[in-house]
Design an enzyme around this catalytic site. Structure first.
Site, PDB file in Angstrom:
ATOM      1  N   GLU A  60      85.142  46.951  63.578  1.00  0.00           N
ATOM      2  CA  GLU A  60      84.980  47.042  65.096  1.00  0.00           C
ATOM      3  C   GLU A  60      83.639  46.740  65.460  1.00  0.00           C
ATOM      4  OE1 GLU A  60      88.144  49.852  64.001  1.00  0.00           O
ATOM      5  OE2 GLU A  60      86.129  49.297  63.034  1.00  0.00           O
ATOM      6  N   HIS A 129      88.735  62.187  63.587  1.00  0.00           N
ATOM      7  CA  HIS A 129      89.541  61.383  64.336  1.00  0.00           C
ATOM      8  C   HIS A 129      89.847  62.130  65.877  1.00  0.00           C
ATOM      9  CE1 HIS A 129      91.180  58.652  61.089  1.00  0.00           C
ATOM     10  NE2 HIS A 129      89.828  58.630  60.880  1.00  0.00           N
TER      11      HIS A 129
END
Length: 325
Positions: A60, A129
């Site tokens: 990322e 998450h």
């Protein structure tokens, strides 16, 4: 009007904009060969090819940086994070570069880039998450933060975000990609920074955004059976925030409940509370109530997760509290 899924609305918005402007491309993990982790880019590789629909390594920081650099060079990238939890790896590029380059370059560079992907909890995915970072990104000057709650809004807001000349954080939900809703075939955009009253009411204002707003709708249906009329405002854009729509509603109902899927400290609801008490204090007939997740990381246990996440029963309780019932 036709009915489409949330994921289809996202794919349509990106595809229509890419047909209109060749400087737009999509980059992220599994966006191309796999048609997107949530099938939100289905068919785009076949139409636009590997130069404009680009699969990346699990990096990322790397592909967020590539996106920022290419935006400064004249492109209009769409950077997809498989979840905004993973955006933390690339957050330096978002906060230190994308958000600041226009000011730090004295206006010589702008950064027309969209960072998009799921936010918040999506069932039993564990604490790392299941985090909602809307308030984190909204805290940073230079970023716009958009959180749609239905397919119609998602398409119109995403098209407007792609056309915007500043960086936009566009936050979706894994649990909404299969949601269905009406959306027209034709071209339309929804301006950023404009909230919408989704349900008219007179007794209490409920402000929310994103997938958690569904709990407000459920609560309003139940409360209507008891003769309680709820006005529901969907923020749609967290930053810039439409204070005027909220204030006008509160001045009518005199009561405010804010529902947000986020930790309780220093969140979007906190900012709304400050704005309302500072600009409409004399109209309030009860203290403002904000509903958030528990002040802990998200639990994995389904029983604990149900307690951690706000639901319509919490909204009903809050509404009755501000009505002194």
């Amino acid at each position: 009007m036709r009915t489409i899924q949330f994921r289809e609305a996202i794919a349509e918005a990106m595809s229509e904009e890419m047909r209109r402007d060749e400087s737009i491309y999509l980059m992220g993990e599994e966006v191309a060969e796999y048609n997107g982790a949530y099938k939100a880019s289905k068919g785009m590789l076949d139409e636009f090819g590997p130069d404009r629909v680009i699969d990346t390594p699990i990096s990322e920081l790397g592909f967020a940086g590539i996106g920022v650099g290419s935006a400064m060079g004249g492109n209009r990238p769409i950077i997809e994070f498989m979840t905004f939890n993973f955006a933390l790896v690339g957050i330096d590029q978002i906060i230190s570069n994308a958000a600041k380059i226009r000011q730090m370059s004295g206006g010589q560079f702008n950064c027309p880039i969209v960072f998009r992907g799921p936010t918040g909890s999506a069932g039993q995915l564990g604490a790392t998450h299941s985090q909602a970072f809307e308030s984190w990104f909204a805290n940073c000057p230079g970023l716009k933060v958009v959180v749609p709650s239905n397919p119609y809004d998602a398409k119109g807001l995403l098209k407007a975000s792609i056309r915007d000349d500043d960086p936009v954080i566009f936050m979706e939900s894994e649990q909404m990609y299969g949601d269905k809703g009406e959306a027209p075939d034709g071209e339309y955009t929804i301006p950023l920074g404009v909230a919408e009253i989704k349900r008219e009411g007179k007794d209490v204002t409920i402000v929310s955004f994103g997938k958690i707003i569904k709990e407000a709708y459920k609560a309003a249906e139940e409360l209507e059976k008891e003769g309680i009329s709820c006005e529901i405002i969907d923020l749609r854009t967290v930053r810039p925030m439409d204070h005027d729509t909220i204030l006008k509603s509160v001045k009518k109902t005199n009561r405010l409940v804010i529902l947000e899927e986020a930790w309780p400290f220093g969140n979007v609801a906190t900012e709304i509370t400050y704005q309302v008490q500072s600009q409409a204090f004399d109209y309030l007939d009860a203290p403002i109530v904000k509903i958030n997740t528990a002040d802990t990381p998200a639990p994995y246990s389904p029983v604990l997760l149900e307690e951690w996440l706000p639901n319509y029963k919490d909204v009903i309780k809050a509404v009755k509290k501000v009505l002194y019932k």
